[in-house]
Design a protein around this motif. Structure first.
Motif, PDB file in Angstrom:
ATOM      1  N   VAL A 185       7.709   3.399   0.193  1.00 11.94           N
ATOM      2  CA  VAL A 185       6.574   4.262  -0.130  1.00 11.94           C
ATOM      3  C   VAL A 185       5.461   4.016   0.883  1.00 11.94           C
ATOM      4  O   VAL A 185       5.034   2.878   1.090  1.00 11.94           O
ATOM      5  CB  VAL A 185       6.053   3.993  -1.556  1.00 11.94           C
ATOM      6  CG1 VAL A 185       4.848   4.890  -1.852  1.00 11.94           C
ATOM      7  CG2 VAL A 185       7.156   4.222  -2.582  1.00 11.94           C
ATOM      8  N   HIS A 187       1.506   4.682   1.759  1.00  6.82           N
ATOM      9  CA  HIS A 187       0.318   4.958   0.975  1.00  6.82           C
ATOM     10  C   HIS A 187      -0.934   4.824   1.851  1.00  6.82           C
ATOM     11  O   HIS A 187      -0.902   4.229   2.929  1.00  6.82           O
ATOM     12  CB  HIS A 187       0.224   4.002  -0.221  1.00  6.82           C
ATOM     13  CG  HIS A 187       0.450   2.566   0.145  1.00  6.82           C
ATOM     14  ND1 HIS A 187       1.602   1.890  -0.178  1.00  6.82           N
ATOM     15  CD2 HIS A 187      -0.307   1.689   0.836  1.00  6.82           C
ATOM     16  CE1 HIS A 187       1.542   0.661   0.279  1.00  6.82           C
ATOM     17  NE2 HIS A 187       0.383   0.512   0.910  1.00  6.82           N
ATOM     18  N   THR A 190      -5.318   2.948  -0.936  1.00  6.60           N
ATOM     19  CA  THR A 190      -4.629   2.553  -2.164  1.00  6.60           C
ATOM     20  C   THR A 190      -4.960   1.110  -2.523  1.00  6.60           C
ATOM     21  O   THR A 190      -4.978   0.241  -1.655  1.00  6.60           O
ATOM     22  CB  THR A 190      -3.116   2.724  -1.991  1.00  6.60           C
ATOM     23  OG1 THR A 190      -2.827   4.127  -1.902  1.00  6.60           O
ATOM     24  CG2 THR A 190      -2.343   2.142  -3.161  1.00  6.60           C
ATOM     25  N   TYR A 193      -0.404   0.251  -7.528  1.00  8.04           N
ATOM     26  CA  TYR A 193       0.384   1.209  -8.297  1.00  8.04           C
ATOM     27  C   TYR A 193       1.691   0.535  -8.679  1.00  8.04           C
ATOM     28  O   TYR A 193       1.950  -0.614  -8.284  1.00  8.04           O
ATOM     29  CB  TYR A 193       0.638   2.506  -7.509  1.00  8.04           C
ATOM     30  CG  TYR A 193       1.394   2.311  -6.201  1.00  8.04           C
ATOM     31  CD1 TYR A 193       2.780   2.353  -6.159  1.00  8.04           C
ATOM     32  CD2 TYR A 193       0.712   2.103  -5.006  1.00  8.04           C
ATOM     33  CE1 TYR A 193       3.472   2.188  -4.955  1.00  8.04           C
ATOM     34  CE2 TYR A 193       1.380   1.929  -3.814  1.00  8.04           C
ATOM     35  CZ  TYR A 193       2.759   1.973  -3.797  1.00  8.04           C
ATOM     36  OH  TYR A 193       3.435   1.802  -2.614  1.00  8.04           O
ATOM     37  N   TYR A 228      -3.715   0.637   3.665  1.00  8.78           N
ATOM     38  CA  TYR A 228      -2.932   1.670   4.333  1.00  8.78           C
ATOM     39  C   TYR A 228      -1.639   1.019   4.812  1.00  8.78           C
ATOM     40  O   TYR A 228      -1.662  -0.093   5.338  1.00  8.78           O
ATOM     41  CB  TYR A 228      -3.690   2.240   5.540  1.00  8.78           C
ATOM     42  CG  TYR A 228      -4.998   2.911   5.200  1.00  8.78           C
ATOM     43  CD1 TYR A 228      -5.099   4.292   5.168  1.00  8.78           C
ATOM     44  CD2 TYR A 228      -6.125   2.156   4.907  1.00  8.78           C
ATOM     45  CE1 TYR A 228      -6.300   4.909   4.858  1.00  8.78           C
ATOM     46  CE2 TYR A 228      -7.329   2.757   4.593  1.00  8.78           C
ATOM     47  CZ  TYR A 228      -7.415   4.136   4.575  1.00  8.78           C
ATOM     48  OH  TYR A 228      -8.603   4.751   4.260  1.00  8.78           O
ATOM     49  N   GLU A 230       2.846   0.660   4.034  1.00  4.09           N
ATOM     50  CA  GLU A 230       4.039   0.998   3.275  1.00  4.09           C
ATOM     51  C   GLU A 230       4.539  -0.237   2.549  1.00  4.09           C
ATOM     52  O   GLU A 230       4.216  -1.379   2.911  1.00  4.09           O
ATOM     53  CB  GLU A 230       5.132   1.565   4.185  1.00  4.09           C
ATOM     54  CG  GLU A 230       5.525   0.657   5.323  1.00  4.09           C
ATOM     55  CD  GLU A 230       6.429   1.343   6.324  1.00  4.09           C
ATOM     56  OE1 GLU A 230       6.410   2.586   6.383  1.00  4.09           O
ATOM     57  OE2 GLU A 230       7.145   0.624   7.057  1.00  4.09           O
ATOM     58  N   ASN A 248       0.214   5.313 -11.375  1.00  6.49           N
ATOM     59  CA  ASN A 248      -1.054   4.600 -11.236  1.00  6.49           C
ATOM     60  C   ASN A 248      -1.778   4.671 -12.574  1.00  6.49           C
ATOM     61  O   ASN A 248      -2.307   5.717 -12.945  1.00  6.49           O
ATOM     62  CB  ASN A 248      -1.915   5.191 -10.129  1.00  6.49           C
ATOM     63  CG  ASN A 248      -3.208   4.411  -9.938  1.00  6.49           C
ATOM     64  OD1 ASN A 248      -3.381   3.331 -10.503  1.00  6.49           O
ATOM     65  ND2 ASN A 248      -4.111   4.948  -9.146  1.00  6.49           N
ATOM     66  N   SER A 254      -5.203   5.539  -5.657  1.00  6.91           N
ATOM     67  CA  SER A 254      -3.893   5.401  -5.028  1.00  6.91           C
ATOM     68  C   SER A 254      -3.506   6.758  -4.467  1.00  6.91           C
ATOM     69  O   SER A 254      -3.517   7.757  -5.183  1.00  6.91           O
ATOM     70  CB  SER A 254      -2.845   4.933  -6.044  1.00  6.91           C
ATOM     71  OG  SER A 254      -1.568   4.845  -5.441  1.00  6.91           O
ATOM     72  N   ARG A 255      -3.167   6.785  -3.182  1.00  7.23           N
ATOM     73  CA  ARG A 255      -2.750   8.042  -2.553  1.00  7.23           C
ATOM     74  C   ARG A 255      -1.399   7.820  -1.893  1.00  7.23           C
ATOM     75  O   ARG A 255      -1.279   7.048  -0.944  1.00  7.23           O
ATOM     76  CB  ARG A 255      -3.791   8.514  -1.538  1.00  7.23           C
ATOM     77  CG  ARG A 255      -3.441   9.861  -0.901  1.00  7.23           C
ATOM     78  CD  ARG A 255      -4.683  10.527  -0.326  1.00  7.23           C
ATOM     79  NE  ARG A 255      -5.268   9.802   0.769  1.00  7.23           N
ATOM     80  CZ  ARG A 255      -4.923   9.997   2.058  1.00  7.23           C
ATOM     81  NH1 ARG A 255      -3.976  10.872   2.360  1.00  7.23           N
ATOM     82  NH2 ARG A 255      -5.502   9.322   3.017  1.00  7.23           N
ATOM     83  N   TRP A 256      -0.376   8.485  -2.428  1.00  8.76           N
ATOM     84  CA  TRP A 256       0.979   8.357  -1.903  1.00  8.76           C
ATOM     85  C   TRP A 256       1.199   9.413  -0.836  1.00  8.76           C
ATOM     86  O   TRP A 256       1.006  10.607  -1.061  1.00  8.76           O
ATOM     87  CB  TRP A 256       1.992   8.515  -3.029  1.00  8.76           C
ATOM     88  CG  TRP A 256       1.779   7.505  -4.119  1.00  8.76           C
ATOM     89  CD1 TRP A 256       1.738   6.153  -3.977  1.00  8.76           C
ATOM     90  CD2 TRP A 256       1.536   7.770  -5.500  1.00  8.76           C
ATOM     91  NE1 TRP A 256       1.504   5.550  -5.186  1.00  8.76           N
ATOM     92  CE2 TRP A 256       1.370   6.516  -6.133  1.00  8.76           C
ATOM     93  CE3 TRP A 256       1.453   8.927  -6.258  1.00  8.76           C
ATOM     94  CZ2 TRP A 256       1.131   6.411  -7.504  1.00  8.76           C
ATOM     95  CZ3 TRP A 256       1.215   8.814  -7.616  1.00  8.76           C
ATOM     96  CH2 TRP A 256       1.055   7.572  -8.227  1.00  8.76           C
TER      97      TRP A 256
END
Length: 268
Positions: A185, A187, A190, A193, A228, A230, A248, A254-256
């Motif tokens: 993932v 992100h 963030t 999560y 920032y 992965e 989340n 949190s921004r995926w």
């Protein structure tokens, strides 16, 4: 937007187009546990407006779908209020009357967050102790000399990933089975999560948490860093026997950005 028959859940459809091509689209599920009914709603100028019934009252709620103010991005609270109107005693205990009533079984979802000014790479993070006088009044223990805070209800954001398919030369392959070895993932902005893996019956098989707060990045003010990069999560489940959801359930952002499967396929 679709309002469901159970009265407190809505689905909002979002999309991203590039020219005539639709590159991304998703349905977002929003459940309002503190409401008795979502009466109606509309989307206008980047905001979601809802008319909600709570007890005998009708209230309007505005939800920025793409908020620009960083103060409203770095913590995630519904029914947000601040210290305005609170009274303070010599022990720095703030007594605040709420503009709504919270039933006793929902009060555990409400938190108070200290409102200091974080740096660009951090978010507000210190949780303050809250005592309920009744459903309309709270007392918040503030740090000495600091009387600014936000109070509200935590909410949960979740993204269920699409089933895994394999294509070659534009054709979908039909392997005997696909083993998902891990999930990567990516992100941005963030704090934390979790990844939930469930079977087709909805039973939890495994759960993993990403926490951006490391010992080397935690400062004495108890803020949360925005990370920032992965993270990899070991799945080890057959694709047809599991669903994977990013969740989340914290007050932190949190921004995926992207999710990638690492898998093994057995072909006939």
């Amino acid at each position: 937007m679709v309002i469901t028959t159970n009265d407190t859940t809505i689905f909002v459809y979002r999309w991203f187009n590039q020219g005539e091509n639709r590159l991304q689209s998703s349905w977002n599920k929003w459940t309002f546990n503190g409401a008795d009914k979502v009466v109606t709603g509309a989307v206008n100028d980047g905001n979601l407006y809802l008319l909600i019934q709570i007890g005998s009252k009708l209230v309007t709620e505005r939800f920025p779908l793409d908020p620009a103010d960083p103060k409203f991005r770095d913590i995630r609270l519904d029914h947000r209020v601040d210290q305005t109107g609170a009274t303070f005693n010599s022990s720095h205990l703030a007594t605040l009357d709420l503009p709504y009533t919270v039933p006793s079984d929902l009060r555990g979802d409400y938190v108070a967050i200290e409102d200091d000014e974080p740096s660009d790479g951090e978010v507000r993070g210190r949780k303050l102790k809250v005592a309920w006088v009744d459903g309309n009044t709270i007392r918040v223990q503030c740090r000495a000399g600091h009387h600014k805070f936000y109070f509200g209800a935590k909410n949960t954001a979740a993204m269920r990933l699409s089933p895994l398919y394999i294509q070659q030369d534009g054709q979908t392959l039909l392997p005997d089975h696909i083993l998902i070895k891990k999930l990567r993932v990516s992100h941005a902005e963030t704090s934390e999560y979790k990844v939930q893996v469930k079977n087709p019956r909805g039973e939890l098989l495994s759960e993993f948490r990403y926490d951006g707060r490391k010992a080397i990045s935690a400062d004495i003010n108890n803020r949360q860093p925005k990370q920032y990069g992965e993270a990899d999560f070991p799945i080890h489940q057959r694709a047809e026997e599991c669903t994977i959801t990013l969740v989340n359930d914290t007050v932190y952002p949190s921004r995926w950005v992207q999710a990638a499967y690492h898998y093994e396929a057995t072909l006939r």
